[in-house]
Design a protein around this motif. Structure first.
Motif, PDB file in Angstrom:
ATOM      1  N   PHE A 172       0.816  -1.218   0.000  1.00 47.63           N
ATOM      2  CA  PHE A 172       0.000   0.000   0.000  1.00 47.63           C
ATOM      3  C   PHE A 172       0.850   1.269   0.000  1.00 47.63           C
ATOM      4  O   PHE A 172       0.374   2.340  -0.413  1.00 47.63           O
ATOM      5  N   ILE A 173       2.111   1.174   0.435  1.00 43.57           N
ATOM      6  CA  ILE A 173       2.983   2.351   0.437  1.00 43.57           C
ATOM      7  C   ILE A 173       3.303   2.787  -0.995  1.00 43.57           C
ATOM      8  O   ILE A 173       3.707   3.932  -1.232  1.00 43.57           O
ATOM      9  N   ALA A 174       3.084   1.900  -1.952  1.00 41.60           N
ATOM     10  CA  ALA A 174       3.303   2.273  -3.351  1.00 41.60           C
ATOM     11  C   ALA A 174       2.364   3.386  -3.790  1.00 41.60           C
ATOM     12  O   ALA A 174       2.671   4.124  -4.731  1.00 41.60           O
ATOM     13  N   VAL A 175       1.223   3.537  -3.112  1.00 43.61           N
ATOM     14  CA  VAL A 175       0.271   4.594  -3.478  1.00 43.61           C
ATOM     15  C   VAL A 175       0.851   5.981  -3.172  1.00 43.61           C
ATOM     16  O   VAL A 175       0.885   6.841  -4.064  1.00 43.61           O
ATOM     17  N   PRO A 176       1.306   6.268  -1.936  1.00 51.01           N
ATOM     18  CA  PRO A 176       1.928   7.586  -1.721  1.00 51.01           C
ATOM     19  C   PRO A 176       3.200   7.787  -2.522  1.00 51.01           C
ATOM     20  O   PRO A 176       3.533   8.923  -2.882  1.00 51.01           O
ATOM     21  N   VAL A 177       3.920   6.705  -2.827  1.00 52.62           N
ATOM     22  CA  VAL A 177       5.099   6.841  -3.678  1.00 52.62           C
ATOM     23  C   VAL A 177       4.691   7.308  -5.071  1.00 52.62           C
ATOM     24  O   VAL A 177       5.314   8.206  -5.654  1.00 52.62           O
ATOM     25  N   ALA A 178       3.637   6.706  -5.609  1.00 50.88           N
ATOM     26  CA  ALA A 178       3.140   7.127  -6.917  1.00 50.88           C
ATOM     27  C   ALA A 178       2.650   8.574  -6.880  1.00 50.88           C
ATOM     28  O   ALA A 178       2.847   9.342  -7.831  1.00 50.88           O
ATOM     29  N   LEU A 179       2.004   8.952  -5.777  1.00 52.94           N
ATOM     30  CA  LEU A 179       1.545  10.337  -5.619  1.00 52.94           C
ATOM     31  C   LEU A 179       2.725  11.301  -5.649  1.00 52.94           C
ATOM     32  O   LEU A 179       2.680  12.336  -6.347  1.00 52.94           O
ATOM     33  N   LEU A 180       3.788  10.991  -4.917  1.00 52.01           N
ATOM     34  CA  LEU A 180       4.975  11.828  -4.918  1.00 52.01           C
ATOM     35  C   LEU A 180       5.592  11.896  -6.309  1.00 52.01           C
ATOM     36  O   LEU A 180       6.042  12.965  -6.756  1.00 52.01           O
ATOM     37  N   THR A 181       5.589  10.774  -7.020  1.00 55.81           N
ATOM     38  CA  THR A 181       6.137  10.731  -8.377  1.00 55.81           C
ATOM     39  C   THR A 181       5.363  11.658  -9.306  1.00 55.81           C
ATOM     40  O   THR A 181       5.954  12.445 -10.061  1.00 55.81           O
ATOM     41  N   GLY A 182       4.041  11.553  -9.268  1.00 50.25           N
ATOM     42  CA  GLY A 182       3.220  12.387 -10.135  1.00 50.25           C
ATOM     43  C   GLY A 182       3.361  13.862  -9.832  1.00 50.25           C
ATOM     44  O   GLY A 182       3.439  14.695 -10.746  1.00 50.25           O
ATOM     45  N   LEU A 183       3.405  14.221  -8.548  1.00 48.83           N
ATOM     46  CA  LEU A 183       3.532  15.632  -8.172  1.00 48.83           C
ATOM     47  C   LEU A 183       4.922  16.173  -8.503  1.00 48.83           C
ATOM     48  O   LEU A 183       5.062  17.348  -8.865  1.00 48.83           O
ATOM     49  N   ALA A 184       5.948  15.344  -8.363  1.00 48.08           N
ATOM     50  CA  ALA A 184       7.302  15.781  -8.701  1.00 48.08           C
ATOM     51  C   ALA A 184       7.400  16.151 -10.171  1.00 48.08           C
ATOM     52  O   ALA A 184       7.987  17.187 -10.537  1.00 48.08           O
ATOM     53  N   PHE A 185       6.819  15.328 -11.023  1.00 47.60           N
ATOM     54  CA  PHE A 185       6.812  15.630 -12.456  1.00 47.60           C
ATOM     55  C   PHE A 185       5.842  16.767 -12.761  1.00 47.60           C
ATOM     56  O   PHE A 185       6.157  17.680 -13.536  1.00 47.60           O
ATOM     57  N   GLY A 186       4.667  16.728 -12.146  1.00 48.70           N
ATOM     58  CA  GLY A 186       3.638  17.713 -12.451  1.00 48.70           C
ATOM     59  C   GLY A 186       4.005  19.122 -12.062  1.00 48.70           C
ATOM     60  O   GLY A 186       3.655  20.083 -12.760  1.00 48.70           O
ATOM     61  N   ALA A 187       4.706  19.301 -10.944  1.00 53.70           N
ATOM     62  CA  ALA A 187       5.099  20.644 -10.525  1.00 53.70           C
ATOM     63  C   ALA A 187       6.031  21.280 -11.544  1.00 53.70           C
ATOM     64  O   ALA A 187       5.923  22.480 -11.845  1.00 53.70           O
ATOM     65  N   LEU A 188       6.942  20.493 -12.101  1.00 50.81           N
ATOM     66  CA  LEU A 188       7.825  21.012 -13.147  1.00 50.81           C
ATOM     67  C   LEU A 188       7.045  21.367 -14.403  1.00 50.81           C
ATOM     68  O   LEU A 188       7.305  22.397 -15.042  1.00 50.81           O
ATOM     69  N   VAL A 189       6.073  20.516 -14.751  1.00 47.92           N
ATOM     70  CA  VAL A 189       5.262  20.780 -15.932  1.00 47.92           C
ATOM     71  C   VAL A 189       4.421  22.044 -15.734  1.00 47.92           C
ATOM     72  O   VAL A 189       4.275  22.860 -16.646  1.00 47.92           O
ATOM     73  N   MET A 190       3.863  22.219 -14.539  1.00 50.30           N
ATOM     74  CA  MET A 190       3.078  23.414 -14.252  1.00 50.30           C
ATOM     75  C   MET A 190       3.942  24.660 -14.402  1.00 50.30           C
ATOM     76  O   MET A 190       3.509  25.665 -14.975  1.00 50.30           O
ATOM     77  N   ALA A 191       5.156  24.618 -13.873  1.00 46.65           N
ATOM     78  CA  ALA A 191       6.053  25.760 -13.989  1.00 46.65           C
ATOM     79  C   ALA A 191       6.388  26.045 -15.446  1.00 46.65           C
ATOM     80  O   ALA A 191       6.402  27.207 -15.878  1.00 46.65           O
ATOM     81  N   TYR A 192       6.639  24.991 -16.216  1.00 52.18           N
ATOM     82  CA  TYR A 192       6.935  25.198 -17.636  1.00 52.18           C
ATOM     83  C   TYR A 192       5.734  25.797 -18.357  1.00 52.18           C
ATOM     84  O   TYR A 192       5.883  26.741 -19.160  1.00 52.18           O
ATOM     85  N   THR A 193       4.557  25.283 -18.090  1.00 49.83           N
ATOM     86  CA  THR A 193       3.356  25.795 -18.751  1.00 49.83           C
ATOM     87  C   THR A 193       3.128  27.262 -18.406  1.00 49.83           C
ATOM     88  O   THR A 193       2.651  28.039 -19.231  1.00 49.83           O
ATOM     89  N   ALA A 194       3.482  27.657 -17.192  1.00 45.58           N
ATOM     90  CA  ALA A 194       3.307  29.050 -16.771  1.00 45.58           C
ATOM     91  C   ALA A 194       4.198  30.001 -17.557  1.00 45.58           C
ATOM     92  O   ALA A 194       3.936  31.213 -17.570  1.00 45.58           O
TER      93      ALA A 194
END
Length: 245
Positions: free
Chosen positions: A128-150
Motif C-alpha cells: 500500500f505504500i506504493a500509493v503515496p510513492v506514486a503520488l509523490l512521483t506524479g507531483l514531482a513531475f507535475g510541478a515542473l510541468v506546471m512551472a513550464y506551462t506558466a
C-alpha cells in the motif's frame, strides 16, 4: 472538479482495468510462458509491471492537469487573473492547484491499487505504500510541468511536444516494461533522470520486496522531493511575476 467527475471516475476505473488486463495479464502470460513464473527480478511479469503502471497513472494525471488547465487559467479563460484581483495571492493559487490535483491523483492511484490487489499483483505486505510513492512521483513531475506551462504565452504545439518527446520516452525508457539495465548504457541515463524510474523502483521495493540498497531508496525519495520543491518554487515565482504585470 464535479463538472467532470464522471470522466475522472471513468478513467480512474477504466485505465487500471484495461492496462492490467492487457499488459499485466495478456502480455504477462506470454512472458511467463516463455521465461517462467519468476520471469523478472524473481517475480511474475504482472507483479513486476503493476507498480510501474501505478506510477505511470500518476504521471498521466499530472500531464493532463498541469498543462492545458494551466493555460486555460492564464490565457484562454483567465480565471487566475480574477483570483489575483481578490485577496488570493499568486502563491495560494499554485498551492490550491497542487492540492486539488493531488486529491485527484490520490483517488486515481488508490483505485489503481485496488485493481492491483484484485489481479493478485501485490504480494508484499507493505504494498500500500506504493500509493503515496506514486503520488509523490506524479507531483514531482507535475510541478515542473506546471512551472513550464506558466512560461508559455501561447500554445503553438509546445504541450503536444511535451507529451510526445518527454512523457512518452519517459514511459518507454524508465524501466517500466523491462529492467533499465537491459537498455544500452547510452540510453540508461534517461531512466536515471526520470522521476518515473525513481518512483517505479521505489514502488517495487514495497509492492513485492525488490532487493535494493537502503541508500538507493533514500536517493529515490530525495530526488522526487527535490523535483517537487523546485517545480513548486519555480511555479510560484512565475505565477507571481505573470499575474502582477
Amino acid at each position: 472538479m464535479r463538472s467532470y467527475a464522471q470522466t475522472v471516475l471513468f478513467t480512474a476505473v477504466g485505465s487500471p482495468l484495461i492496462y492490467l488486463y492487457a499488459m499485466g495479464v495478456g502480455l504477462a502470460s506470454l512472458v511467463d510462458g516463455n521465461l517462467g513464473g519468476n520471469a523478472v527480478n524473481g517475480v511474475s511479469y504482472l507483479v513486476f509491471l503493476a507498480p510501474a503502471l501505478l506510477s505511470s497513472s500518476a504521471i498521466a494525471v499530472a500531464s493532463e492537469e498541469f498543462t492545458y488547465p494551466i493555460m486555460l487559467g492564464f490565457k484562454w479563460n483567465p480565471t487566475f487573473f480574477g483570483m489575483n484581483a481578490s485577496s488570493i495571492q499568486p502563491g495560494q493559487i499554485v498551492n490550491g492547484i497542487l492540492i486539488s490535483v493531488a486529491a485527484r491523483m490520490l483517488l486515481t492511484c488508490a483505485i489503481f491499487y485496488v485493481f492491483m490487489l484484485v489481479f493478485g499483483a501485490v504480494p508484499g505486505a507493505l504494498g500500500f505504500i506504493a500509493v503515496p510513492v506514486a503520488l509523490l512521483t506524479g507531483l514531482a513531475f507535475g510541478a515542473l510541468v506546471m512551472a513550464y506551462t506558466a512560461t508559455l504565452k501561447d500554445d503553438t504545439g509546445q504541450l503536444a511536444m511535451l507529451q510526445r518527446f518527454v512523457v512518452l520516452p519517459m514511459t518507454l525508457f524508465s524501466g517500466t516494461f523491462f529492467p533499465l539495465d537491459l537498455l544500452p548504457p547510452y540510453l540508461q541515463w534517461i531512466g536515471w533522470i526520470s522521476p518515473l524510474w525513481h518512483g517505479t523502483e521505489l514502488s517495487r521495493v514495497f509492492a513485492y520486496g525488490r532487493p535494493e540498497p537502503i541508500w538507493l531508496s533514500v536517493v529515490h525519495v530525495l530526488y522526487l522531493t527535490a523535483l517537487l520543491a523546485i517545480g513548486w518554487f519555480w511555479a510560484r515565482r512565475l505565477t507571481l511575476r505573470r499575474l502582477n504585470k
